[in-house]
Each structure stands twice: as C-alpha cells, then as structure tokens.
Write a protein that holds these residues in place. Structure first.
Motif, short mmCIF file in Angstrom:
data_model
loop_
_atom_site.label_atom_id
_atom_site.label_comp_id
_atom_site.label_asym_id
_atom_site.label_seq_id
_atom_site.Cartn_x
_atom_site.Cartn_y
_atom_site.Cartn_z
N ILE A 42 0.84 -1.20 0.00
CA ILE A 42 0.00 0.00 0.00
C ILE A 42 0.87 1.25 0.00
N LEU A 43 1.88 1.26 0.87
CA LEU A 43 2.72 2.46 0.95
C LEU A 43 3.53 2.68 -0.33
N ARG A 44 3.88 1.59 -0.99
CA ARG A 44 4.64 1.73 -2.24
C ARG A 44 3.73 2.04 -3.42
N GLY A 45 2.42 2.05 -3.16
CA GLY A 45 1.48 2.33 -4.24
C GLY A 45 1.32 1.16 -5.19
N GLU A 46 1.67 -0.04 -4.71
CA GLU A 46 1.57 -1.23 -5.56
C GLU A 46 0.22 -1.94 -5.42
N SER A 47 -0.58 -1.43 -4.53
CA SER A 47 -1.86 -2.08 -4.26
C SER A 47 -2.97 -1.04 -4.37
N LYS A 48 -3.35 -0.77 -5.60
CA LYS A 48 -4.25 0.35 -5.87
C LYS A 48 -5.62 0.18 -5.22
N ASP A 49 -6.02 -1.08 -5.05
CA ASP A 49 -7.38 -1.32 -4.55
C ASP A 49 -7.50 -1.23 -3.04
N SER A 50 -6.37 -1.28 -2.33
CA SER A 50 -6.49 -1.25 -0.88
C SER A 50 -5.93 0.05 -0.31
N SER A 51 -6.41 0.37 0.86
CA SER A 51 -5.94 1.57 1.54
C SER A 51 -5.73 1.20 3.00
N LEU A 52 -5.32 2.17 3.77
CA LEU A 52 -5.09 1.91 5.20
C LEU A 52 -6.33 2.23 6.03
N GLU A 53 -7.46 2.32 5.37
CA GLU A 53 -8.69 2.71 6.06
C GLU A 53 -9.06 1.80 7.22
N ASP A 54 -8.85 0.50 7.04
CA ASP A 54 -9.23 -0.45 8.09
C ASP A 54 -8.08 -0.75 9.04
N TRP A 55 -7.09 0.07 9.05
CA TRP A 55 -5.87 -0.23 9.82
C TRP A 55 -5.76 0.59 11.10
N GLY A 56 -6.83 1.11 11.58
CA GLY A 56 -6.78 1.90 12.81
C GLY A 56 -5.91 3.12 12.65
N ASP A 57 -5.12 3.41 13.66
CA ASP A 57 -4.30 4.62 13.65
C ASP A 57 -3.22 4.61 12.57
N LEU A 58 -2.95 3.45 11.99
CA LEU A 58 -1.94 3.40 10.93
C LEU A 58 -2.35 4.23 9.72
N ILE A 59 -3.61 4.56 9.65
CA ILE A 59 -4.07 5.45 8.56
C ILE A 59 -3.29 6.76 8.57
N ALA A 60 -2.77 7.11 9.71
CA ALA A 60 -1.98 8.35 9.82
C ALA A 60 -0.78 8.34 8.88
N LEU A 61 -0.35 7.14 8.48
CA LEU A 61 0.84 7.04 7.62
C LEU A 61 0.50 7.01 6.14
N GLU A 62 -0.78 7.02 5.84
CA GLU A 62 -1.16 6.85 4.44
C GLU A 62 -0.56 7.93 3.53
#
Ligand code: ZN
Length: 152
Positions: free
Chosen positions: A96-116
């Motif tokens: 996700i962070l490398r932009g290799e997974s276009k369909d997923s995001s960090l939305e369901d990752w709790g506070d890790l969304i802060a790194l999106e």
C-alpha cells in the motif's frame, strides 16, 4: 485539513511515546535494519507462542518521527495475530505504501491510517516500512521454525 492535523498528532504521539519500545539488551537474536538515506535504524524481536500467535513485538528504533511512529503503531496493530496473518498484513502494508496495491488503503488499519500520506513521498516510504521489513524477516524465521517442528 483537520484530518491531516489529527494524523500529525498520532505520529508525534507515537514518536514521543513509542509503544512496546524495549532496549533489547541481553537479547542476542534480533533483526537489525537501517535506512541510511534518513539515518533511521531499528532493532526488533517478535515473541511468538507455541500456538503460532504473535504475543509481542519489541523494538528499539532511532531516527525520524515516521520511522519510530510506524514501528510503534505496527507493534500495537499486529499483536495477537497468527504468524501467517501478521505476515500477510506486513506485506499488504508495504504494498500500500509503495502504491503497488491500488485497490487497498489503510482505512481499516486503525491509527496506521496516519501514515497513508507517506505513500506520496518515496524517501519517506523507506522510513515508514523499515520496521515492517525487519518484522517480515523475523516472522519468516518464526514461521520456518514452526513448520520444521512437529506440526500435525
Ligand atoms: Zn526516516
């Protein structure tokens, strides 16, 4: 705007008060990863119980706010998962962070969304994924030793 402020807050909070931080003195077997472009370093140990559950992720990280906060957030998020599930999450996060997974995001990752937002800055992606690469290697070792044991 408000969200960005919130994300900034989360990152700074974890940078100043890293969760599960451990000096790891006396621990001989640990992963050591460095990101020379930024000067980040992380030492990491994963504790896996006999059932293959991640009981804890301990790390000693130095460097920028993103690298330290990412390790801290990771240690909270992946605790309690099986080794296989944790490995899957680690790889997904890096993608996700490398932009290799276009369909997923960090939305369901709790506070890790802060790194999106970091995904937009390739140099910072290295900071954010440093601890995750260390954990991936530690989990692969744990998975390997479980597989070689008597697993019926
Ligand atoms: Zn960094």
């Amino acid at each position: 705007m408000a969200f960005e402020d919130l994300y900034q807050e989360i990152i700074l909070d974890h940078y100043r008060h890293p969760r599960n931080f451990d000096d790891l003195s006396g621990v001989s077997e640990q992963e050591v990863y460095e990101n020379p472009t930024c000067g980040d370093s992380v030492k990491l140990v994963v504790d896996v119980d006999d059932d293959g559950i991640v009981q804890g992720i301990r790390y000693n990280s130095k460097g920028c706010a993103i690298s330290v906060a990412s390790a801290s957030l990771m240690s909270e998020r992946l605790k309690g998962l099986t080794v296989e599930e944790a490995l899957r999450r680690v790889r997904e996060f890096v993608q996700i962070l490398r932009g290799e997974s276009k369909d997923s995001s960090l939305e369901d990752w709790g506070d890790l969304i802060a790194l999106e937002g970091v995904a937009q800055y390739p140099l910072r992606v290295k900071c954010a994924t440093l601890a995750w690469h260390a954990l991936e290697h530690a989990l692969e070792k744990a998975a390997g030793s479980a597989a070689s044991g008597e697993k019926s």
